[in-house]
Every structure is written in C-alpha cells, then in structure tokens.
Design a protein around this motif. Structure first.
Motif, mmCIF file in Angstrom:
data_model
loop_
_atom_site.group_PDB
_atom_site.id
_atom_site.type_symbol
_atom_site.label_atom_id
_atom_site.label_comp_id
_atom_site.label_asym_id
_atom_site.label_seq_id
_atom_site.Cartn_x
_atom_site.Cartn_y
_atom_site.Cartn_z
ATOM 1 N N SER A 60 4.065 5.572 2.192
ATOM 2 C CA SER A 60 3.952 6.945 2.696
ATOM 3 C C SER A 60 2.721 7.060 3.598
ATOM 4 O O SER A 60 1.820 6.217 3.537
ATOM 5 N N GLN A 61 2.708 8.129 4.379
ATOM 6 C CA GLN A 61 1.594 8.306 5.312
ATOM 7 C C GLN A 61 0.261 8.392 4.576
ATOM 8 O O GLN A 61 -0.698 7.706 4.957
ATOM 9 N N PRO A 62 0.178 9.224 3.462
ATOM 10 C CA PRO A 62 -1.116 9.263 2.746
ATOM 11 C C PRO A 62 -1.500 7.880 2.202
ATOM 12 O O PRO A 62 -2.670 7.490 2.245
ATOM 13 N N GLU A 63 -0.489 7.121 1.730
ATOM 14 C CA GLU A 63 -0.774 5.776 1.213
ATOM 15 C C GLU A 63 -1.379 4.905 2.308
ATOM 16 O O GLU A 63 -2.376 4.214 2.117
ATOM 17 N N ARG A 64 -0.741 4.948 3.470
ATOM 18 C CA ARG A 64 -1.209 4.124 4.593
ATOM 19 C C ARG A 64 -2.628 4.507 4.993
ATOM 20 O O ARG A 64 -3.455 3.665 5.303
#
Ligand code: AMP
Length: 537
Positions: free
Chosen positions: A398-402
C-alpha cells in the motif's frame, strides 16, 4: 569436504583399544542446560557425561563394556555408530605420530604435530594423534606452566581457581629503541610499511623483541616463523599494546599470525573468558585460523579455542563454547544463530549485532527484480542468510507501507531493499551506493533508470547486473552502453553469438542507410539505376 566432528569416533589417548573407560569430566564441562535443552547431550549419568564431553570434542562414547558405556538417549551417535565402534575396538591406539593420517578439513587436529587428532588427552582435554604426541604435549604443558606460573603446575582448562601468571606489558626492546628515527623510517620504506595514526610504536625486527614466553617462541620456530613478516613487524607491537588496528596486506603475507600473537598473549594473561572473538567471512578461513591458533598455542597453559561455523553440527560447537574457551573463531551467521538460540554467555565480549551491522552495511543496497513474488522471496532469503535487515517494495504494497519503507530506507533502518521497477524512477535515493540488477530489466531505458539510482548528485556508486539469455535481445545494446564507462563485461557476453548477430545486423542497417543517402558521389549511380529499372518495365 566437511566431516562433522560429531560423526567421528574418538577415544582417550591412553585407551588400549580393549578398554573404553568413561572419560573424566571436569566440573566446568558440566552444564545442566545441556541435558534439558535437547541441543546437547544430557549429563545425568557417567555414560551421559561421557557423551557430553564427547559431543564437545565431536567424539562418541564407547559402547562397551558395561552399563556406563550404554549409548545415552538423545546422544549424538549416528546410525553407523555401532559398526564404527566395533572397528575401533580392533584397532590399537596409535603409538607414533607418523602412523597417523593427516586431518581432513573440519576434523580435530593434533595440538603437537597437526595430524588427525583422533584422541583426546585426558589431562588437558586437547586433541592428540598418538601416544607419542600425547607425551610431548604433556611435557610442553608442564614446561610452559613452570615458566608462566611459579606458584606450581596447573593443568590446561582446569578452571577459574587457577592463579593467573604474572602480567605482561609490552616494552620496546633496547635494540629497537637504540635505532635512530631515520633508520626506522628507512626500514618501513624498504619493507613497504605505511602507518597512519598517532603514537604508532616502532616495528619489531625479531620475534625475540616481543618478550614472549619460551613456549610461544618455540612454537614460532616449530612453525617455521624465523623472522616476522612486515605486517607482523608493525602490527604485533600495536596489538600487544592493546591498540585498535586497521591493517591491510596482501594475501599470504602473514596477517593471521599478526593478529593471533597479540590475541594469544592477551588470552594468556587475562582471566576473563573468552578473551577474543575472531570473525571471518568464510568457514574455510575460520578452520584455517583455528588450526594456526592451535599451532601457536601449543603447550601454553589454559589455551582453548572454539570454532563456530556453519556446515558442521551446532550442538558440539555450542558445548565447546561453554567449556571456558579463550578464543572463539566464528563466521557471523553461526555466531548469531548460537547467540540467538542459546543466549550463551560470551563473557566480557559484548556483541551489539544490529549497530555493528548498520555501521558495516550503510548505505543500503538496492536490488531490482522483475516480479513482486521475486522481491518478497529474495528479501526474505537475504535477511535469513545474511542477517541483514531487508525489506521488499512493489506495487502490491500500500502507499502508506511504501512511504514507511522509504522513510526507513533513508533513515538507515534497512540495509537491503529488494524492489520491482517501482523504485526505478523518480526517487532521489541519494544514499544508495550499490544497485544490483538481480534481473536485467526488459528495456535499456528501464536499465538506465535503475542503475541511475547510484551515483546521484555527483557521488560515486556501483551497479552490478546479472544477465542471462532471457535478455539476449539486449546484449549488443548493453555492451555499447556500458563498455565506454570502463566497466568490466564478462567474456560470455562479449563472445555471445547473439551479441555478434545484433552487431552485424546493426552494421548492415547502417550500411543500407548510408547507401540510401543521395550524395554528389553516388548521384549519377542512382540516376542510372533508376533509368535501367524504368527501361526494363
Ligand atoms: P597468512 O597470510 O596469515 O594466511 O599466512 C600465510 C602463510 O605464511 C601461512 O602458511 C603461515 O603459516 C605463514 N607465515 C606466517 N607468518 C610467517 C612468518 N613470520 N614466517 C614464515 N611463515 C609465516
């Protein structure tokens, strides 16, 4: 080839082949955890004590005669044990060193002559090859003890109550002190010794200048070390003074003894155990260093080593480690495993694994692969095998993960990042020094973006690219692009028929283009050709 020590049958040096008396276990060899833990032999009966000690040496208990010789449950005997033992009973203990074979890599070696250490000397717990070497070894030990401990003889490995010998302080030998400064400079220059740092002591010229105990001087002579090599001349006094040293010298120049000699002297005069940890990148090197350490330590009291390397069974190594050893020689992977799994006490040696790794492996390595699953798998494998902190980045994160991963990457939380093409473009990861194209990208454009992650803003960096025939259509393009940078290209690539085919086609195409161009020189030819084809129609 590695022969696990635990598969070797070994006996006490004074067994005559007919009696397999249980080996005496010294108090410090007993470890209640080993019986309960399952990763080492139990120690609740004489037979099992024997097994415990046997495991320490990679030895197996003798099964005959009597109940004390019963194979303990959970012992380390292999399936072929009984057959091996009956063979053993028929073969008398070797009397002479010359009748013993050479040791295979990973096998114990005789502390006196370096042959296969088939037996264990009861009195000192050391590996010996024959009765002859056992006798020599005992003589050496008592001689060295007399020299080092005027308080009376003491057996090697005999425990904490042993009085320590007088302390050792390195002092410059009068011969060296009497040399003029220009003579020292000249000596260094001639021997290619370059030093940096403050208060660097003068090099020694002879091992005698170190004031080593006689037994150590004798070992040096026996090993054929008549004079120190240049790295030893400069490094030994530094090490003996307890200074931190970063040394570099060619392979085969005697670096091992250069650090082992100060390590041995420190271990000799220090009661804390272990007193040294030698970390090596490969198990072969660790085995080699241990062999050299044993050679140099031969006959010195209370000097024991533990070898912690992969490819050999861990329980005997752990057991050995718990036997109050002075010097540990280890590969990082096995050492980490042993520390993590057994919470073993390493005495005064403090190991701060994470911080040390960070120091060594910063800035991070960026590895590119061509699929998400590949990124996850490779990242896991890297972490498992090397212990480096690794993560993966791909479009399924996910974007937050990245974002978190990138933040961690920039803050130095990760040592390795395995990514699909998502990190290839746009991001200014200025701290990346090494890019590995584990899979060659499908286009040159993508490749240029990926390797461009290093060396940004004028910094230097390195890119390592793995290629195989999956990218054969790019061979000539790669060669054209990379060769002018002075990078090394493998002969397999440069000699590839695909590359030559692509090169030939490109040259033909160029020629064709050249031919199609109208110039003053070919204008008349073109008109004639045109007329001819019109008249034929
Ligand atoms: P190393 O560079 O430590 O692997 O040592 C290379 C070889 O040189 C080993 O076989 C050592 O036993 C040997 N060696 C080390 N120091 C000396 C010395 N001072 N004199 C003769 N041989 C040495």
């Amino acid at each position: 080839m590695f022969v696990p020590r635990s598969l070797k049958v070994r006996r006490n040096a004074n067994d005559d082949g007919g009696s397999c008396a249980a080996k005496k276990v010294k108090p410090e060899a007993e470890d209640p955890q080993l019986g309960a833990g399952g990763d080492g032999p139990p120690d609740d009966a004489s037979g099992t004590k024997e097994a415990a000690l046997a495991a320490h040496h990679g030895a197996q208990p003798c099964p005959l005669p009597g109940p004390a010789s019963q194979m303990p449950e959970g012992g380390l005997a292999g399936p072929g044990q009984r057959a091996q033992d009956s063979d053993l009973l028929e073969e008398p203990v070797k009397s002479f060193s010359k009748t013993q074979r050479q040791a295979e890599p990973g096998e114990p070696v005789c502390v006196v002559c370096g042959r296969y250490g088939e037996y264990i000397c009861n009195e000192t717990d050391e590996d010996v090859c024959s009765l002859e070497c056992k006798a020599k070894h005992l003589l050496q030990v008592s001689g060295a003890e007399d020299q080092l401990a005027p308080g009376g003889p003491q057996k090697a490995g005999s425990g904490p109550a042993a009085p320590r010998p007088a302390s050792y302080v390195y002092t410059e030998h009068a011969f060296i002190s009497n040399l003029r400064e220009d003579q020292i400079e000249n000596l260094r220059r001639q021997l290619g010794i370059v030093v940096q740092g403050s208060g660097v002591p003068r090099p020694i010229i002879d091992f005698e200048h170190c004031g080593f105990p006689e037994a150590l001087n004798l070992n040096l002579k026996t090993s054929g070390y008549e004079v120190p090599t240049p790295i030893q001349m400069q490094m030994v006094p530094l090490g003996l003074l307890g200074r931190d040293v970063l040394a570099s010298a060619d392979t085969g120049s005697g670096k091992t003894a250069a650090f082992l000699l100060p390590v041995i002297m420190r271990a000799l005069f220090q009661s804390r155990m272990p007193s040294a940890l030698v970390l090596t990148p490969t198990r072969e090197l660790a085995i080699q260093i241990e062999r050299q350490a044993k050679e140099l330590m031969s006959g010195l009291p209370r000097m024991r080593t533990a070898l912690l390397v992969g490819g050999l069974p861990a329980p005997p190594q752990l057991h050995r480690l718990r036997q109050r050893v002075q010097v540990i020689i280890a590969t990082p992977g096995r050492l980490l495993d042993i520390i993590k799994q057994s919470a073993v006490e390493l005495g005064g040696i403090k190991i701060v694994v994470v911080d040390e790794d960070k120091k060594l492996f910063k800035p991070p390595v960026l590895v590119f692969v061509d699929c998400k699953l590949g990124a996850d798998l490779l990242s896991e494998a890297v972490q498992k095998i090397t212990g480096l902190k690794s993560t993966s980045v791909h479009s399924e994160k996910s974007q937050p993960e990245r974002k978190n991963i990138l933040k961690g990457l920039l803050e130095g939380d990760y040592e390795v990042v395995v990514s699909t093409g998502v990190l290839g473009r746009g991001l200014d990861l200025v701290s990346v020094k090494l890019v590995v194209n584990f899979d060659m990208p499908s286009s040159m454009d993508e490749y240029v973006h990926q390797v461009g992650r290093v060396g940004r803003l004028g910094q230097n960096g390195t890119a390592i690219t793995f290629i195989n025939n999956n990218s054969k259509r790019l061979f000539w393009d790669i060669a054209k692009r990379v060769k002018p940078t002075g990078s090394l290209l493998p002969p397999q690539l440069l000699n590839s028929p695909y590359l030559h085919d692509q090169k030939r086609k490109e040259q033909q195409k160029d020629k064709q283009t050249q031919n199609d161009l109208v110039t003053g020189a070919n204008l008349m030819d073109i008109i004639r050709k045109h007329d001819k084809s019109n008249s034929q129609k």
